[in-house]
Structures are given as C-alpha cells and as structure tokens.
Design a protein around this motif. Structure first.
Motif, short mmCIF file in Angstrom:
data_model
loop_
_atom_site.label_atom_id
_atom_site.label_comp_id
_atom_site.label_asym_id
_atom_site.label_seq_id
_atom_site.Cartn_x
_atom_site.Cartn_y
_atom_site.Cartn_z
N LYS A 428 -3.39 -1.79 -8.78
CA LYS A 428 -2.91 -1.06 -7.61
C LYS A 428 -1.99 0.09 -8.02
O LYS A 428 -2.08 1.21 -7.47
CB LYS A 428 -2.17 -2.00 -6.66
CG LYS A 428 -1.75 -1.36 -5.34
CD LYS A 428 -1.13 -2.39 -4.41
CE LYS A 428 -0.86 -1.79 -3.03
NZ LYS A 428 0.05 -0.64 -3.06
N ASP A 432 -2.64 3.87 -7.05
CA ASP A 432 -1.64 4.56 -6.22
C ASP A 432 -1.12 5.83 -6.88
O ASP A 432 -0.70 6.77 -6.20
CB ASP A 432 -0.48 3.62 -5.91
CG ASP A 432 -0.82 2.57 -4.88
OD1 ASP A 432 -1.86 2.72 -4.20
OD2 ASP A 432 -0.07 1.57 -4.78
N LYS A 474 -6.76 1.95 0.81
CA LYS A 474 -6.09 3.23 0.63
C LYS A 474 -6.91 4.39 1.21
O LYS A 474 -6.36 5.36 1.72
CB LYS A 474 -5.84 3.45 -0.86
CG LYS A 474 -4.98 4.67 -1.18
CD LYS A 474 -4.69 4.74 -2.69
CE LYS A 474 -3.84 5.96 -3.04
NZ LYS A 474 -2.48 5.88 -2.48
#
Length: 475
Positions: A428, A432, A474
């Motif tokens: 993640k 990100d 996302k």
C-alpha cells in the motif's frame, strides 16, 4: 489399503514406509503406524516391533527406492502411459512446465501440469484442477496418484517441475521421463546443499536417470550446461542465444529485438529458421521460450504452430503478473527470488522499458535461507532501482524487521528506502507514493498465498490480490 509416509494418516490395512527426511525420520513413527492398524511396515534400520500379529515388517536396503517402486505399481505405472516432460534448474521451471502443458494441450491433447502453482489438466488451454499437492515436486505417492488421476481425466501427457530437493530426495525416481529440460544454475538452496558443486550434482541426478531414448534439452549458455550435457544418459540437444553462446546451439535465437510490447526473434535449427513474436518480456523468458520450442519440436510438433502459440502467452500466476486498475503507473508481481532473477528483471525494466520514471521495489528475503542473497538483492536494487520498500517474506524463525535491516545495510549509502514489515501495508505504501510512469515491482512471493513464519505457514492473501484490492480502493 493405501500407501503412507505420514503416520498420522495411517488407517487400518495401510502400508507404511519409514522415510528419513531432513527434519524427521519415519522409523521413529513406525510404532505409531502399527498402533493405527498398518498391515505392513517397510523399514531399513532396526525399529521396535509391535506386539500385534496384524502387522508385517519388511526390511529393505532403501525405503525411498521401495516406495517409488510400490507407488509406481500401485497406481498402474501412470508415467509410462503419458508423454512425460520434466524441467529442472534454478529459474524458469514454472514458466516452462506451465506453458508446455498449455501449448501441448492445444496442439496434441489434454496435458497435465505439476509444480509450484498446483496440479491441473489443460484441455485446449482450459484448466481443470486435480488432486492437491503441497510441494513443487511432490512425494512418490502424491506424484503417481496425481498422474493416475490425470490419465483418468483424459491426459495424454504431463509436464513436471523437478526441484533440486525433489531430485535429491528421490521423489521422481519412479517417473518415466521422455523429455528433460535444464534451464540454469544460480545461487539458491545452499542452506540445504552447502555449496554450488553439491547443488549442481543434485540437479545432475535428473539427467543421469534418463533412459537412452529420452531427449534432454540443455541451456548451453549456462556455465553448468556444458557439464550437464556430458552427464546425460539420453539424447542431448542444446539451446542458446547468438552472441552469448560460446559454442553453436542446436536451437539458436538470433536477431533479438525487445520492445514495450514484447520480443521478436528468429530461431535457427537444423538448417531452418522460424520467426517468433511474443508478448513476453525479459531475456530469461527468451531462454524459456527457446527451451519450450526445442522440446515441443523434438516431440514432433510443427515449428510454425509452436511459434504461433507464443504470440499471446497465458497468464502464469505470479510470473510478471501485471495488476492494472486504471492507474498511470505499472504494478508487476513476480516470483523473482534469486540473484540472477533480480538482476535480469531489474535491468530489463531499467534498460528495456521506455519512459519509466522510477523503479520502486517491494521485497524482503526468506528466513533460515542463504543469507548472501540479501546482499545480492540489495546490490541489484541499488544498481537499477530508485526506491525500496523492505518487508516480510517468509521470515520463519527470524524477525522480519531484522532481515529488512540487513538488506538495507547492503544498499548504497543514502539509497531511499522504508522498512514496513506488514506486507500488505508495504504494498500500500508503494502504491500510495507512486508517481506517473513509475514501475512497482513486488518481488519474492509470486502467486504464493502463505507466509512461512515461526509457527509454520500462515495465510497471506497473495501479492496480486493485495495490489488489486489497494488499487481498486484508490482508483
């Protein structure tokens, strides 16, 4: 009645074989097998006999050999009724065996596969899972029962990954191979074999056991390939890449061109040339395709039909798996876990994929394994990568943060990195913080759905599933 090597699974009337493994010796569990009703116990060194008259004890010189012979006979000599392909080497086993099964099923008939991603039968490319196997190369009972099940499902052939451990422990001694492929030998499993020479000799067992009419397909560009060639008891054919091969190969790749969409090259063989276009990438996959082409061609399939199947290769779980949910950067999951595979993959992304912004790696290193790999991983990440996220990867009884710190200590001074031991959170973090045209490489686990920790294997959702879930949330 069943054949057993695990005393916990013994039922009344079963035959129990006392097999000595790396951690345990089946002879220590013979009494337990007898108490559970084993009708026969096969052993090789002294054990206490049970008082029951229902158990017969048979002493042999080699229980592994006896097990192979018994399993082969018990399941009806299945490998003798299938065209058998076997693949060994440090890298490429899964890709080659999986693709062999897929392509042969389309051109010749239903074909089985046994290896890292399970066991299945391909029907013209469609897959059907068969009996579950726990190891890349399962024990003789599981191997022969699986091959017998494949025959019942209509298979005419099967492709098997022959691991170094499986060969050393005699797991495929009862398999009647028709074709044997050697890929390469790079640093791996030295925690088990001790040194590269012992590792080589473990792989060489495969080629020393071939019948005279069997065909061996050997990578002549690998430094151990030349030696393997002369140890082989079957017929030998070689493959290699022009400009790399020191000696001419029987199947030689020439005019190689890489692009964002894949590769194009010619294969020269027996005075003929076949042009190949594929959506696969990286030089190690060029070698994999050469091995498959040579093997299937020697198995009697037309060169043009083989090459046509290379155009669109089926997704191989955990091998250069692209995870795309509409993001403007690439996420690739790959099983790379050796010095050689790290170098080739990272160098390929750096030098052969156009327009790459940054290369972000997510990886760890296994616990209780050859620690020199940790330095190798850092070397190639530092040479070709731009940012590293170090995380958990089968730590076993080591602390994942300690392994991550050790890898970090080998990175170049000032190389940007983060240590996030939770693998999901590490993936993640990489996603990100990705920018447009970055490439995230999630390495080491491939399609595996477990983490090997101090208490054994525990569930892990899988790198591809984790990346997919994070990207969907996302984007």
């Amino acid at each position: 009645m069943n054949l057993r090597i695990d005393s916990r699974k013994v039922e009344k009337g079963d035959i129990f074989f006392c097999i000595k493994g790396t951690a345990q010796d089946g002879h220590d569990y013979a009494s337990s097998a007898a108490e559970k009703g084993a009708s026969v116990i096969v052993y090789s060194h002294d054990i206490p006999f049970s008082d029951t008259e229902e158990t017969v004890y048979i002493k042999v010189d080699d229980t592994v050999k006896a097990l192979n012979e018994a399993a082969d006979s018990f399941y009806g000599f299945p490998s003798k009724k299938l065209k058998m392909f076997g693949v060994t080497g440090t890298n490429g086993k899964t890709t080659i065996a999986y693709m062999l099964a897929d392509i042969y099923s389309k051109l010749a008939g239903p074909t089985g596969y046994v290896g890292t991603v399970g066991s299945q039968v391909s029907y013209d490319g469609e897959k059907k899972n068969v009996s579950h196997v726990d190891l890349t190369t399962p024990d003789p009972i599981s191997m022969n029962s699986t091959l017998a099940e494949m025959r019942k499902e209509g298979a005419v052939a099967a492709a098997i990954e022959a691991s170094a451990h499986g060969l050393a422990q005699g797991r495929v001694d009862s398999v009647d191979f028709d074709y044997a492929i050697y890929t390469n030998l790079t640093r791996e499993h030295l925690d088990y074999f001790g040194d590269m020479e012992s590792y080589f000799q473990g792989k060489a067992l495969f080629f020393k056991m071939l019948k005279p009419e069997a065909v061996a397909i050997i990578n002549i560009d690998d430094e151990y390939g030349e030696r393997m060639k002369y140890l082989c008891t079957g017929k030998v054919f070689t493959y290699g890449i022009e400009g790399v091969s020191k000696t001419p190969a029987d199947y030689m790749a020439t005019n190689v061109e890489y692009s964002f969409d894949g590769m194009e090259f010619d294969i020269k063989y027996s005075g003929s040339t076949c042009h190949v276009k594929t959506d696969m990438h990286v030089t190690y996959n060029l070698y994999n395709l050469l091995a498959i082409f040579a093997t299937l061609h020697k198995a009697g399939l037309p060169a043009e039909k083989i090459a046509a199947e290379f155009l669109h290769i089926p997704t191989i779980p955990g091998r250069m798996t692209s995870v795309n949910e509409g993001q403007d950067f690439k996420v690739i999951v790959d099983y790379a876990h050796t010095d050689d595979s790290y170098e080739q993959l990272l160098r390929y992304v750096k030098e052969d994929i156009p327009g790459v912004n940054r290369i972000i790696t997510v990886n760890g290193a296994p616990g209780k394994r050859d620690k020199l790999n940790r330095e190798s991983y850092a070397k190639w990440i530092g040479m070709y990568g731009d940012f590293a996220v170090l995380t958990e990867e089968d730590p076993r009884d080591e602390k994942p943060e300690d392994i991550a710190r050790e890898i970090a200590s080998f990175l170049p001074d000032g190389f940007p990195h983060e240590i996030i031991t939770d693998r999901y959170e590490a993936i993640k973090y990489a996603i990100d913080n990705a920018q447009k045209n970055d490439v995230i490489l999630i390495l080491g686990k491939g399609a595996e759905t477990y983490q090997d920790r101090a208490n054994g294997k525990e569930f892990w959702m899988g790198d591809d599933n984790a990346a997919c879930e994070i990207l969907k949330a996302k984007f």
